[in-house]
Scaffold this motif. Structure first.
Motif, PDB file in Angstrom:
ATOM      1  N   GLY A   1       0.810  -1.220   0.000  1.00  0.00           N
ATOM      2  CA  GLY A   1       0.000   0.000   0.000  1.00  0.00           C
ATOM      3  C   GLY A   1       0.836   1.259   0.000  1.00  0.00           C
ATOM      4  N   ALA A   2       2.095   1.148  -0.404  1.00  0.00           N
ATOM      5  CA  ALA A   2       2.996   2.296  -0.399  1.00  0.00           C
ATOM      6  C   ALA A   2       2.903   3.066  -1.715  1.00  0.00           C
ATOM      7  CB  ALA A   2       4.431   1.841  -0.156  1.00  0.00           C
ATOM      8  N   GLU A   3       3.425   4.279  -1.709  1.00  0.00           N
ATOM      9  CA  GLU A   3       3.400   5.089  -2.940  1.00  0.00           C
ATOM     10  C   GLU A   3       4.430   4.601  -3.949  1.00  0.00           C
ATOM     11  OE1 GLU A   3       3.805   9.771  -4.404  1.00  0.00           O
ATOM     12  OE2 GLU A   3       4.121   9.235  -2.285  1.00  0.00           O
ATOM     13  N   TYR A   4       5.601   4.174  -3.448  1.00  0.00           N
ATOM     14  CA  TYR A   4       6.699   3.809  -4.342  1.00  0.00           C
ATOM     15  C   TYR A   4       6.998   2.306  -4.266  1.00  0.00           C
ATOM     16  CZ  TYR A   4       7.530   8.794  -4.835  1.00  0.00           C
ATOM     17  OH  TYR A   4       7.381  10.129  -5.112  1.00  0.00           O
ATOM     18  N   THR A   5       7.610   1.812  -5.334  1.00  0.00           N
ATOM     19  CA  THR A   5       7.930   0.388  -5.452  1.00  0.00           C
ATOM     20  C   THR A   5       9.420   0.203  -5.721  1.00  0.00           C
ATOM     21  OG1 THR A   5       5.731  -0.181  -6.289  1.00  0.00           O
ATOM     22  CG2 THR A   5       7.512  -1.711  -6.817  1.00  0.00           C
ATOM     23  N   VAL A   6      10.001  -0.827  -5.126  1.00  0.00           N
ATOM     24  CA  VAL A   6      11.378  -1.251  -5.398  1.00  0.00           C
ATOM     25  C   VAL A   6      11.309  -2.494  -6.270  1.00  0.00           C
ATOM     26  CG1 VAL A   6      13.510  -2.156  -4.387  1.00  0.00           C
ATOM     27  CG2 VAL A   6      12.289  -0.280  -3.258  1.00  0.00           C
ATOM     28  N   VAL A   7      12.073  -2.497  -7.350  1.00  0.00           N
ATOM     29  CA  VAL A   7      12.135  -3.657  -8.237  1.00  0.00           C
ATOM     30  C   VAL A   7      13.375  -4.479  -7.902  1.00  0.00           C
ATOM     31  CG1 VAL A   7      12.351  -4.469 -10.626  1.00  0.00           C
ATOM     32  CG2 VAL A   7      10.925  -2.474 -10.105  1.00  0.00           C
ATOM     33  N   ILE A   8      13.217  -5.779  -7.735  1.00  0.00           N
ATOM     34  CA  ILE A   8      14.335  -6.691  -7.510  1.00  0.00           C
ATOM     35  C   ILE A   8      14.262  -7.761  -8.592  1.00  0.00           C
ATOM     36  CG2 ILE A   8      15.458  -8.293  -5.916  1.00  0.00           C
ATOM     37  CD1 ILE A   8      14.190  -6.735  -3.614  1.00  0.00           C
ATOM     38  N   GLY A   9      15.294  -7.861  -9.425  1.00  0.00           N
ATOM     39  CA  GLY A   9      15.228  -8.749 -10.570  1.00  0.00           C
ATOM     40  C   GLY A   9      16.471  -9.593 -10.763  1.00  0.00           C
ATOM     41  N   ALA A  10      16.294 -10.705 -11.485  1.00  0.00           N
ATOM     42  CA  ALA A  10      17.397 -11.604 -11.826  1.00  0.00           C
ATOM     43  C   ALA A  10      16.986 -12.392 -13.061  1.00  0.00           C
ATOM     44  CB  ALA A  10      17.688 -12.557 -10.670  1.00  0.00           C
ATOM     45  N   HIS A  11      17.897 -12.546 -14.006  1.00  0.00           N
ATOM     46  CA  HIS A  11      17.545 -13.361 -15.171  1.00  0.00           C
ATOM     47  C   HIS A  11      17.698 -14.839 -14.829  1.00  0.00           C
ATOM     48  CE1 HIS A  11      21.363 -14.980 -16.962  1.00  0.00           C
ATOM     49  NE2 HIS A  11      21.935 -13.962 -16.357  1.00  0.00           N
ATOM     50  N   TYR A  12      16.832 -15.653 -15.414  1.00  0.00           N
ATOM     51  CA  TYR A  12      16.871 -17.088 -15.135  1.00  0.00           C
ATOM     52  C   TYR A  12      17.250 -17.926 -16.351  1.00  0.00           C
ATOM     53  CZ  TYR A  12      12.198 -17.656 -17.268  1.00  0.00           C
ATOM     54  OH  TYR A  12      11.132 -17.690 -18.137  1.00  0.00           O
ATOM     55  N   ASP A  13      17.302 -17.315 -17.530  1.00  0.00           N
ATOM     56  CA  ASP A  13      17.665 -18.077 -18.729  1.00  0.00           C
ATOM     57  C   ASP A  13      19.170 -18.312 -18.774  1.00  0.00           C
ATOM     58  OD1 ASP A  13      17.926 -15.175 -19.233  1.00  0.00           O
ATOM     59  OD2 ASP A  13      18.570 -15.780 -21.229  1.00  0.00           O
ATOM     60  N   HIS A  14      19.575 -19.346 -19.539  1.00  0.00           N
ATOM     61  CA  HIS A  14      21.002 -19.579 -19.757  1.00  0.00           C
ATOM     62  C   HIS A  14      21.195 -20.072 -21.191  1.00  0.00           C
ATOM     63  CE1 HIS A  14      25.056 -19.550 -18.511  1.00  0.00           C
ATOM     64  NE2 HIS A  14      25.236 -20.855 -18.524  1.00  0.00           N
ATOM     65  N   LEU A  15      22.222 -20.835 -21.459  1.00  0.00           N
ATOM     66  CA  LEU A  15      22.657 -21.123 -22.829  1.00  0.00           C
ATOM     67  C   LEU A  15      22.228 -22.485 -23.360  1.00  0.00           C
ATOM     68  CD1 LEU A  15      26.300 -19.689 -22.693  1.00  0.00           C
ATOM     69  CD2 LEU A  15      24.228 -18.558 -23.501  1.00  0.00           C
ATOM     70  N   GLY A  16      21.400 -23.198 -22.619  1.00  0.00           N
ATOM     71  CA  GLY A  16      20.947 -24.490 -23.120  1.00  0.00           C
ATOM     72  C   GLY A  16      22.096 -25.468 -23.303  1.00  0.00           C
ATOM     73  N   MET A  17      22.293 -25.913 -24.522  1.00  0.00           N
ATOM     74  CA  MET A  17      23.363 -26.858 -24.851  1.00  0.00           C
ATOM     75  C   MET A  17      24.635 -26.150 -25.327  1.00  0.00           C
ATOM     76  SD  MET A  17      22.113 -29.808 -24.132  1.00  0.00           S
ATOM     77  CE  MET A  17      23.272 -30.930 -24.929  1.00  0.00           C
ATOM     78  N   GLY A  18      24.664 -24.841 -25.227  1.00  0.00           N
ATOM     79  CA  GLY A  18      25.865 -24.096 -25.620  1.00  0.00           C
ATOM     80  C   GLY A  18      25.563 -23.137 -26.744  1.00  0.00           C
ATOM     81  N   GLY A  19      26.168 -23.362 -27.896  1.00  0.00           N
ATOM     82  CA  GLY A  19      25.932 -22.479 -29.037  1.00  0.00           C
ATOM     83  C   GLY A  19      26.659 -21.164 -28.878  1.00  0.00           C
ATOM     84  N   GLU A  20      26.145 -20.137 -29.586  1.00  0.00           N
ATOM     85  CA  GLU A  20      26.789 -18.822 -29.530  1.00  0.00           C
ATOM     86  C   GLU A  20      26.759 -18.288 -28.101  1.00  0.00           C
ATOM     87  OE1 GLU A  20      26.396 -14.415 -31.602  1.00  0.00           O
ATOM     88  OE2 GLU A  20      25.240 -16.084 -32.390  1.00  0.00           O
ATOM     89  N   GLY A  21      27.872 -17.783 -27.666  1.00  0.00           N
ATOM     90  CA  GLY A  21      27.998 -17.295 -26.292  1.00  0.00           C
ATOM     91  C   GLY A  21      28.710 -18.274 -25.380  1.00  0.00           C
ATOM     92  N   SER A  22      28.724 -19.547 -25.751  1.00  0.00           N
ATOM     93  CA  SER A  22      29.411 -20.542 -24.934  1.00  0.00           C
ATOM     94  C   SER A  22      30.924 -20.445 -25.129  1.00  0.00           C
ATOM     95  CB  SER A  22      28.944 -21.949 -25.309  1.00  0.00           C
ATOM     96  OG  SER A  22      29.715 -22.924 -24.634  1.00  0.00           O
ATOM     97  N   LEU A  23      31.649 -20.673 -24.045  1.00  0.00           N
ATOM     98  CA  LEU A  23      33.117 -20.731 -24.103  1.00  0.00           C
ATOM     99  C   LEU A  23      33.608 -22.177 -24.059  1.00  0.00           C
ATOM    100  CD1 LEU A  23      33.968 -17.739 -21.731  1.00  0.00           C
ATOM    101  CD2 LEU A  23      33.819 -17.754 -24.221  1.00  0.00           C
ATOM    102  N   HIS A  24      32.678 -23.108 -24.161  1.00  0.00           N
ATOM    103  CA  HIS A  24      33.003 -24.536 -24.155  1.00  0.00           C
ATOM    104  C   HIS A  24      33.519 -24.967 -25.520  1.00  0.00           C
ATOM    105  CE1 HIS A  24      32.626 -28.830 -23.527  1.00  0.00           C
ATOM    106  NE2 HIS A  24      31.694 -28.932 -24.456  1.00  0.00           N
ATOM    107  N   ARG A  25      34.562 -25.758 -25.519  1.00  0.00           N
ATOM    108  CA  ARG A  25      35.094 -26.325 -26.755  1.00  0.00           C
ATOM    109  C   ARG A  25      34.923 -27.840 -26.705  1.00  0.00           C
ATOM    110  NH1 ARG A  25      34.263 -21.988 -27.463  1.00  0.00           N
ATOM    111  NH2 ARG A  25      35.621 -20.236 -27.978  1.00  0.00           N
ATOM    112  N   GLY A  26      34.133 -28.373 -27.605  1.00  0.00           N
ATOM    113  CA  GLY A  26      33.889 -29.809 -27.597  1.00  0.00           C
ATOM    114  C   GLY A  26      32.457 -30.098 -28.008  1.00  0.00           C
TER     115      GLY A  26
END
Length: 406
Positions: free
Chosen positions: A110-135
């Motif tokens: 019931g306040a006038e102002y709001t604080v946003v707290i966020g975090a991304h939950y996605d990642h790279l799946g099996m790798g692909g572009e963005g991965s630093l894995h070799r193999g």
């Protein structure tokens, strides 16, 4: 079969926990970083499983649904093969497009102002572009990046029940971060609350590998209140590596560009970044508890501040020079001394071939002094592929000269 059993048991834990027995950050990380979710890549079944889990945790924590449909806010985008082409999220799924899903929960005090707290939950799946894995392709579980941030967000949502009630709290699990901050940018353009009434935004991205009690905080310059608040509430002996800019490679940037003060917390780069080895057994859970205490101190201190004045900051990323070569190292972004400390060595790259080691501090590239990350990058930009130079490093208190060929 074993992964299905693990998934069932973890969901059972969430269903059976009582308010007196909140789900721990470790339990959240273990589930989100399990093989069952196949790396949580945006647009996949693993992403939707993670979104369902986050929504169920929001409900358990007593948060109101605040998406466009219950807890969910769906968006769509067309993937680009050009890494320099900006991708934009929209609200209509068309031909050749991929869907993503933000998860949004709200604590209304019931306040006038709001604080946003966020975090991304996605990642790279099996790798692909963005991965630093070799193999061969492998599941990139992303325990630190960013199951850790989601778990810490849940922890704060639990701790903020019936305390610090001068603000409302909006909790968002963003998707599409790894594809270009898509989910956060979409939310800011399509908010489910009045963003003119957002006091500030806290972003949690890679907060699971606290070492040497050092934490990086971006966005310190986006409000005149922040710097004093950060240091006045550090009663747990943390070393704060502060960065003024509200622009950076995580979702806080989207809110800064909407003239909202931001603080983004990060416990450092490591050799498992964007690799299959970023697993839940490597997380520093005690360090996450320490960081939770610190952030709660900050939120408590700011609780009766009213509206925070927004301040534009210099875009430090615009000053980064272009360079054609690299040493093949992972810099220690939390290092506050003079020089550029190496936090990891890539295989079969110039640094490894020259015998550089993790912990070495680069002091000079050729005749150019290196005092911090910016001078390191500026010095690196002067070299061409095939050139040889002498790199001066500090190792165990001694200066050593090493010949490196780019």
């Amino acid at each position: 079969m074993r992964s299905i059993l693990v998934l069932f048991l973890l969901l059972l834990i969430v269903a059976c926990q009582s308010p007196q027995e909140p789900v721990s950050m470790q339990e959240d990380v273990v589930y989100l970083a399990s093989d069952s979710l196949m790396g949580r890549e945006v647009g996949t079944a693993g992403e939707l499983m993670a979104a369902d889990y986050i929504a169920s945790r929001f409900e358990q924590l007593g948060l109101q649904p605040k998406g466009s449909e219950n807890y969910f806010q769906d968006f769509a985008f067309k993937p680009s093969l050009n890494p320099h082409e900006e991708v934009e999220a929209v609200d209509t799924l068309g031909d050749g497009m991929v869907s993503g899903r933000n998860v949004v929960g709200y604590r209304d005090n019931g306040a006038e102002y709001t604080v946003v707290i966020g975090a991304h939950y996605d990642h790279l799946g099996m790798g692909g572009e963005g991965s630093l894995h070799r193999g061969e392709p492998a599941i990139h579980n992303g325990a630190d990046d960013n199951a850790s941030g989601v778990a810490l967000m849940m922890n704060l949502a639990n701790r903020l029940q019936e305390v610090n009630t001068n603000s409302n709290y909006l909790f968002i699990g963003f998707s599409g971060e790894e594809s270009g901050l898509l989910g956060s940018a979409f939310y800011v353009r399509n908010p489910t609350i009045d963003t003119k009434k957002v006091r500030y935004m806290i972003n949690l991205d890679m907060v699971g590998r606290l070492k040497d009690s050092t934490v990086a905080v971006n966005g310190v310059g986006t409000s005149s209140t922040f710097k004093q608040t950060l240091f006045a509430n550090n009663d747990m002996g943390l070393t704060i590596s502060e960065f003024e800019s509200g622009i950076g490679p995580s979702d806080f940037t989207s809110f800064y560009l909407a003239d909202i003060p931001v603080l983004s917390f990060f416990t450092g780069q490591h050799e498992d970044y964007h690799k299959p080895e970023d697993d839940s057994d490597k997380i520093n859970y005690a360090g996450m508890e320490l960081l939770s205490d610190y952030i709660m101190n900050i939120i408590t201190d700011l609780d009766d501040e009213g509206e925070l004045a927004f301040r534009k900051t210099k875009n430090e990323s615009e000053e980064v020079p272009a360079f054609k070569v690299g040493l093949g190292v992972v810099p220690d972004y939390l290092f506050t001394g003079e020089g550029m400390r190496i936090d990891g060595i890539s295989e079969d790259k110039p640094a490894q071939k020259a015998g550089l080691q993790k912990g070495d501090v680069v002091k000079k590239l050729g005749e150019l002094d290196v005092t911090d990350m910016m001078t390191y990058m500026k010095a690196l930009s002067t070299f061409e592929n095939g050139q040889t130079t002498v790199v001066t490093i500090e190792r165990d208190g001694e200066l050593i000269e090493v010949e490196v060929t780019f």
